[in-house]
Design a protein around this motif. Structure first.
Motif, mmCIF file in Angstrom:
data_model
loop_
_atom_site.group_PDB
_atom_site.id
_atom_site.type_symbol
_atom_site.label_atom_id
_atom_site.label_comp_id
_atom_site.label_asym_id
_atom_site.label_seq_id
_atom_site.Cartn_x
_atom_site.Cartn_y
_atom_site.Cartn_z
ATOM 1 N N ILE A 96 -1.613 16.676 8.169
ATOM 2 C CA ILE A 96 -2.533 15.556 8.309
ATOM 3 C C ILE A 96 -2.888 14.975 6.936
ATOM 4 N N ALA A 97 -2.936 13.650 6.851
ATOM 5 C CA ALA A 97 -3.242 12.956 5.594
ATOM 6 C C ALA A 97 -4.593 12.274 5.698
ATOM 7 N N ARG A 138 -5.847 9.525 15.305
ATOM 8 C CA ARG A 138 -6.979 9.227 16.181
ATOM 9 C C ARG A 138 -6.781 7.978 17.030
ATOM 10 N N ASN A 139 -6.047 6.983 16.503
ATOM 11 C CA ASN A 139 -6.022 5.671 17.155
ATOM 12 C C ASN A 139 -4.686 5.280 17.779
ATOM 13 N N VAL A 140 -3.599 5.973 17.381
ATOM 14 C CA VAL A 140 -2.291 5.642 17.944
ATOM 15 C C VAL A 140 -1.812 6.758 18.869
ATOM 16 N N ASP A 141 -1.934 7.981 18.438
ATOM 17 C CA ASP A 141 -1.480 9.105 19.253
ATOM 18 C C ASP A 141 -2.275 9.190 20.553
ATOM 19 N N THR A 142 -1.588 9.547 21.617
ATOM 20 C CA THR A 142 -2.251 9.690 22.913
ATOM 21 C C THR A 142 -2.033 11.056 23.555
ATOM 22 N N TYR A 152 3.943 14.697 10.305
ATOM 23 C CA TYR A 152 2.980 14.161 9.345
ATOM 24 C C TYR A 152 2.350 12.913 9.967
ATOM 25 N N ALA A 153 1.037 12.793 9.841
ATOM 26 C CA ALA A 153 0.348 11.576 10.276
ATOM 27 C C ALA A 153 -0.958 11.468 9.508
ATOM 28 N N ASN A 154 -1.415 10.237 9.294
ATOM 29 C CA ASN A 154 -2.744 10.076 8.718
ATOM 30 C C ASN A 154 -3.775 10.055 9.849
ATOM 31 N N THR A 155 -5.036 10.060 9.486
ATOM 32 C CA THR A 155 -6.076 10.145 10.518
ATOM 33 C C THR A 155 -6.134 8.896 11.396
ATOM 34 N N ASP A 156 -5.710 7.747 10.869
ATOM 35 C CA ASP A 156 -5.676 6.535 11.688
ATOM 36 C C ASP A 156 -4.671 6.701 12.823
ATOM 37 N N GLY A 184 -11.229 16.871 8.158
ATOM 38 C CA GLY A 184 -12.193 16.252 9.052
ATOM 39 C C GLY A 184 -11.692 16.011 10.456
ATOM 40 N N ILE A 185 -10.734 16.802 10.937
ATOM 41 C CA ILE A 185 -10.255 16.677 12.315
ATOM 42 C C ILE A 185 -10.461 18.004 13.038
ATOM 43 N N GLN A 186 -10.468 17.940 14.359
ATOM 44 C CA GLN A 186 -10.663 19.135 15.169
ATOM 45 C C GLN A 186 -9.354 19.853 15.463
ATOM 46 N N ALA A 187 -8.254 19.148 15.427
ATOM 47 C CA ALA A 187 -6.967 19.746 15.781
ATOM 48 C C ALA A 187 -6.566 20.815 14.762
ATOM 49 N N ALA A 188 -5.792 21.767 15.220
ATOM 50 C CA ALA A 188 -5.290 22.819 14.336
ATOM 51 C C ALA A 188 -4.217 22.238 13.420
#
Length: 309
Positions: A147-148, A133-137, A126-130, A158-162
């Motif tokens: 996704i939250a 997009r900004n922490v995960d590498t 589980y992760a939010n979009t922040d 609103g994300i491209q990932a599956a």
């Protein structure tokens, strides 16, 4: 078209309303010391109402990911189809000062370690979009991504990932969406991680049975006793005893073998069979009821073969 669910923690009742939902995620642990006091009841309530159930752990990412994973995993008697989740976010005081690189390393290690411990359950994140997009590498989320977002419609994170699950609202209770078409489809997907059952052994067929039994006849007073293939599976087969002598000599070598057959009740067909090393084999018929035979000789180099066809 999809299905809806919720995620529960100790803030929710022990038995939340399950009307209209297909799945529920329940917080079980946090860090190395906290256990949701009502998670057992929430899990049992979810399963009793036919929901697909998942459990999640909230991390303190300054700790060892393996230690926290072990703490989490030890609380649950995991069953086939249970979903396993890392709630990867760190805005609280336990995580705010942990470097983002450490948080990423924690996530990677936790997911891989737990998958190693539970290879036959789906393990996801589980992760939010922040955070996404900004922490995960790395983009690594295990078997599925939950996704939250805030302010987006269910099914449109609103994300491209599956992604598989979308937390689209936290109004009163966290509300989730899964893009699979039905509870049955989600359950089948969760169970698909189980190993396939081993195929049932193929019953022996007559064509698989041995065609020849061979061996030497030891010379001396003690007979060589041979157990014969018998029973209903062998009824349609013929059996025959071949006797031979193999000695190399300037003079013809001869001998004899005392043969006796046993039909399960008594010995019968007792006779001496003459052998000649310079000649071929000698055949002795075996009757259908026979279960064993006795071979006794004083000559060296005698061997037998039982043919089944």
């Amino acid at each position: 078209m999809g299905i809806y669910g919720q995620d529960w923690a100790s803030y929710q009742p022990a038995q939340p309303d399950t009307s209209g939902i297909s799945f529920a995620f329940v917080k079980v642990t946090e860090g190395l010391s906290y256990i949701n006091p009502v998670w057992h009841t929430q899990r049992d309530h979810a399963k009793a109402n036919g929901l697909v159930w998942g459990a999640y752990h909230y991390p303190h990412m300054g700790n060892s990911p393996q230690a926290e994973a072990d703490y989490f995993l030890s609380q649950v008697n995991w069953q086939p189809g249970d979903l396993v989740v890392l709630d990867w976010e760190g805005y609280d005081s336990a995580n705010a000062n942990v470097p983002k690189s450490t948080q990423v390393a924690y996530k990677e290690a936790w997911l891989r370690y737990v998958k190693g411990r539970l290879p036959h359950n789906p393990v996801g994140m589980y992760a939010n979009t922040d955070y996404w997009r900004n922490v995960d590498t790395s983009g690594y989320y295990g078997d599925f991504l939950w996704i939250a977002t805030a302010g987006r419609n269910a099914g449109d994170p609103g994300i491209q990932a599956a992604w598989l699950f979308h937390q689209y609202s936290d109004n009163g209770v966290d509300r989730d969406y899964c893009h699979l078409a039905s509870t049955a489809e989600l359950r089948a997907w969760a169970l698909s991680f189980q190993p396939s059952p081993a195929p049932a052994p193929t019953p022996s067929q007559e064509t698989d049975m041995p065609q020849w039994i061979t061996g030497p006849v030891a010379p001396g007073a003690q007979p060589t006793v041979v157990l014969l293939p018998h029973g209903s599976a062998w009824n349609q087969f013929n059996r025959r005893l071949h006797l031979g002598m193999d000695q190399i000599s300037d003079k013809p070598v001869k001998g004899s073998v005392r043969v006796a057959l046993h039909n399960g009740a008594a010995w019968h067909g007792i006779k001496n069979v003459a052998l000649d090393a310079g000649a071929g084999v000698v055949d002795v018929d075996i009757t259908a009821p026979d279960v064993k035979l006795s071979l006794q000789t004083d000559a060296a180099g005698v061997s037998y073969s039982i043919e089944v066809w």
